[in-house]
Design a protein around this motif. Structure first.
Motif, PDB file in Angstrom:
ATOM      1  N   PRO A  49      -1.799   2.300   4.120  1.00 37.19           N
ATOM      2  CA  PRO A  49      -0.750   3.115   3.498  1.00 37.19           C
ATOM      3  C   PRO A  49      -1.157   4.551   3.193  1.00 37.19           C
ATOM      4  N   ILE A  50      -2.337   4.765   2.619  1.00 36.19           N
ATOM      5  CA  ILE A  50      -2.755   6.121   2.250  1.00 36.19           C
ATOM      6  C   ILE A  50      -3.036   6.950   3.502  1.00 36.19           C
ATOM      7  N   HIS A  51      -3.856   6.426   4.388  1.00 40.00           N
ATOM      8  CA  HIS A  51      -4.244   7.140   5.599  1.00 40.00           C
ATOM      9  C   HIS A  51      -3.024   7.507   6.446  1.00 40.00           C
ATOM     10  N   PHE A  52      -2.142   6.530   6.639  1.00 35.20           N
ATOM     11  CA  PHE A  52      -1.012   6.752   7.542  1.00 35.20           C
ATOM     12  C   PHE A  52       0.023   7.706   6.946  1.00 35.20           C
TER      13      PHE A  52
ATOM     14  N   ALA B  77      -7.970  13.402   7.531  1.00 33.36           N
ATOM     15  CA  ALA B  77      -7.052  12.483   6.841  1.00 33.36           C
ATOM     16  C   ALA B  77      -7.689  11.105   6.711  1.00 33.36           C
ATOM     17  N   ILE B  78      -8.455  10.698   7.719  1.00 35.68           N
ATOM     18  CA  ILE B  78      -9.155   9.413   7.664  1.00 35.68           C
ATOM     19  C   ILE B  78     -10.236   9.444   6.584  1.00 35.68           C
TER      20      ILE B  78
ATOM     21  N   ASP C 176     -10.092   7.204   3.231  1.00 36.25           N
ATOM     22  CA  ASP C 176     -11.166   6.282   2.843  1.00 36.25           C
ATOM     23  C   ASP C 176     -11.625   6.531   1.408  1.00 36.25           C
ATOM     24  N   LEU C 177     -11.785   7.820   1.054  1.00 35.67           N
ATOM     25  CA  LEU C 177     -12.256   8.165  -0.290  1.00 35.67           C
ATOM     26  C   LEU C 177     -11.220   7.773  -1.345  1.00 35.67           C
ATOM     27  N   LEU C 178      -9.950   8.098  -1.107  1.00 32.06           N
ATOM     28  CA  LEU C 178      -8.901   7.759  -2.061  1.00 32.06           C
ATOM     29  C   LEU C 178      -8.777   6.245  -2.226  1.00 32.06           C
ATOM     30  N   MET C 179      -8.885   5.507  -1.124  1.00 31.50           N
ATOM     31  CA  MET C 179      -8.809   4.042  -1.182  1.00 31.50           C
ATOM     32  C   MET C 179      -9.982   3.464  -1.968  1.00 31.50           C
TER      33      MET C 179
ATOM     34  N   VAL D 213      -3.245   9.073  -6.474  1.00 30.10           N
ATOM     35  CA  VAL D 213      -3.295   9.030  -5.003  1.00 30.10           C
ATOM     36  C   VAL D 213      -2.124   9.804  -4.417  1.00 30.10           C
ATOM     37  N   ASP D 214      -0.911   9.559  -4.923  1.00 37.57           N
ATOM     38  CA  ASP D 214       0.275  10.256  -4.410  1.00 37.57           C
ATOM     39  C   ASP D 214       0.165  11.764  -4.617  1.00 37.57           C
ATOM     40  N   GLN D 215      -0.365  12.164  -5.778  1.00 39.05           N
ATOM     41  CA  GLN D 215      -0.530  13.604  -6.040  1.00 39.05           C
ATOM     42  C   GLN D 215      -1.485  14.236  -5.041  1.00 39.05           C
ATOM     43  N   TRP D 216      -2.579  13.539  -4.738  1.00 38.12           N
ATOM     44  CA  TRP D 216      -3.548  14.093  -3.798  1.00 38.12           C
ATOM     45  C   TRP D 216      -3.019  14.073  -2.360  1.00 38.12           C
ATOM     46  N   VAL D 217      -2.220  13.096  -2.010  1.00 37.03           N
ATOM     47  CA  VAL D 217      -1.609  13.098  -0.676  1.00 37.03           C
ATOM     48  C   VAL D 217      -0.741  14.346  -0.510  1.00 37.03           C
TER      49      VAL D 217
END
Length: 455
Positions: free
Chosen positions: A27-30, A151-152, A156-159, A179-183
């Motif tokens: 979810p985060i990466h994609f 992005a990968i 990975d770091l955020l996950m 996580v959403d804020q950093w995305v």
């Protein structure tokens, strides 16, 4: 409609007004990758439809002997097309194409066959691959590739950090909110056409780690559970029936190896091909060695950023991960997740995460060999390990899967209690040291630590 070799091409004209649907896995990466594609002019939608309809659409679209990940990916796309939400005459589908011996190479052909079968033969399927198929309206430029790569790393770091915060956060949802804020921040930073400045990337690592460390957390000790397996079912909430959420609900901390490890594994395998079989030229081998060293350096920089702050445990260091398979499995075993799956279980055990769920999708023979097939040997040599293989297929019920995991967790609690009793009685207790400084971890017992493998 442009056709080449019996496939519908995605043309330059289509780029202007076609919606491109892409399946999700991480979810985060994609989310980051979809945002990058949008910044480069593609009207991209990351599919998030789930549930029985996806499975049923997959079963209607492909043979029921097809592997479960393929069935879900294709089913998610067919379900989206049948939802009525998209104009089927103004939509394209995006999918990766690996070119290896695994079934992942056949997704794109299975998808096209399913589209024709369901009356959607006019829909172009765009391949993301290293030149296997080309479409005049879609291309990955060097600057896009640069952003997707980072992005990968960011994903990975955020996950990694979110998984270490979620079980202990004082305010529910705080980690996901950050996580959403950093995305959003990272998406804004990756606008433009030049290559990203690496100094800025490393500064982002530092800030990300610092902000996650600032989230108020409860001082509790929870059972840590690692997740390994076939890449799609390991990472995708759709593929593993929201396994991470279930483990969180069972008072666990989830540990999942990153996607960069799989990329390193792929590059390392090319080097192995040259070494074992003489495949590829000396020039190609030299290029792969440069790529491998570059990827390792990037991973080491992330590890350093996490270690320097001091709050969180960093992820594994690939050159050390490679050494863990010695005496277990050869590096020539590289179909699907290959030796990496075995190595990830051993890496988790070394890091003190002896409780492991090995996700086994239907129809993935390589995964069963290097996952379930290696469990007995791993348990014999690592008696503190507590591994369960869970099958994921169209006929498997969620309750049965969760019951198997609950049995593993009950065993984990018993192991924890025994270790506590031994410690109170003053008996020797096996301890795992994870001394990530510049990379590889250090392991041993409380009585005799051993040195780390050299990078």
């Amino acid at each position: 409609m442009s056709v080449s070799n019996d496939r519908v091409l995605f043309t330059r004209a289509m780029k202007k007004d076609y919606t491109i649907l892409m399946p999700t896995m991480l979810p985060i990466h994609f989310k980051l990758i979809a945002n990058i594609l949008r910044e480069y002019g593609y009207h991209c939608v990351l599919l998030e439809n789930t549930g029985k309809n996806v499975v049923d659409s997959g079963l209607r679209g492909v043979h029921n002997d097809t592997c479960y990940p393929a069935l879900l990916v294709i089913g998610q796309m067919l379900d989206a097309l049948e939802s009525g939400e998209y104009d089927v005459n103004k939509v394209a589908l995006l999918i990766t194409q690996t070119g290896g011996g695994c079934r992942a190479s056949n997704y794109i052909h299975l998808l096209r066959k399913a589209l024709k079968k369901r009356g959607y033969g006019q829909i172009p399927v765009v391949s993301i691959s290293l030149g296997m198929e080309k479409n005049p309206g879609f291309s990955i430029t060097p600057t896009m590739l640069d952003r997707i790569f980072y992005a990968i790393l960011y994903g990975d770091l955020l996950m990694l950090l979110a998984n270490q915060v979620k079980p202990y956060e004082c305010v529910p949802g705080a980690a996901d909110t950050l996580v959403d804020q950093w995305v959003k921040r990272l998406t804004a930073q990756m606008k433009g056409r030049g290559l990203l400045r690496y100094g800025g990337v490393r500064e982002n690592y530092r800030r990300i780690v610092a902000e996650f460390a600032g989230i108020p957390r409860r001082a509790e000790k929870k059972i840590r559970v690692g997740i390994v397996g076939e890449i799609y079912v390991k990472f995708s909430p759709l593929g593993n029936n929201n396994l991470e959420d279930f483990l969180l609900s069972e008072n666990c901390e989830v540990v999942v190896p990153g996607l960069l490890d799989f990329l390193l594994y792929c590059v390392y395998n090319l080097l192995t091909d040259h070494k074992l079989y003489g495949l590829h030229s000396a020039v190609s081998d030299a290029v792969m060695k440069v790529a491998y060293r570059m990827l390792v350096k990037k991973q080491r920089d992330v590890i350093r950023a996490v270690t320097a702050e001091g709050t969180f445990r960093p992820g594994g260091y690939f050159p050390h991960t490679v050494t863990l398979t010695e005496g277990y499995i050869d590096h020539g075993v590289k179909m699907g997740e290959g030796w990496l799956l075995t190595a990830e279980m051993l890496e988790l055990i070394e890091q003190g995460v002896g409780n492991i769920v090995c996700t086994q999708p239907f129809g993935c023979l390589p995964n069963h060999i290097v996952g379930k097939g290696m469990m007995r040997l791993i348990k014999e040599r690592n008696p503190q390990s507590n591994i369960v293989a869970v099958d994921y297929d169209p006929g498997a019920t969620k309750i049965n899967q969760e019951n198997r995991i609950k049995l593993m967790l009950a065993n984990a609690a018993a192991i924890e209690e025994q270790a506590q009793d031994a410690a109170e009685a003053g008996e020797p207790v096996t301890t795992v040291y994870t001394g990530h400084t510049n990379g590889p971890s250090v392991q041993g017992t409380a009585e005799k630590p051993v040195a780390a493998a050299a990078s």
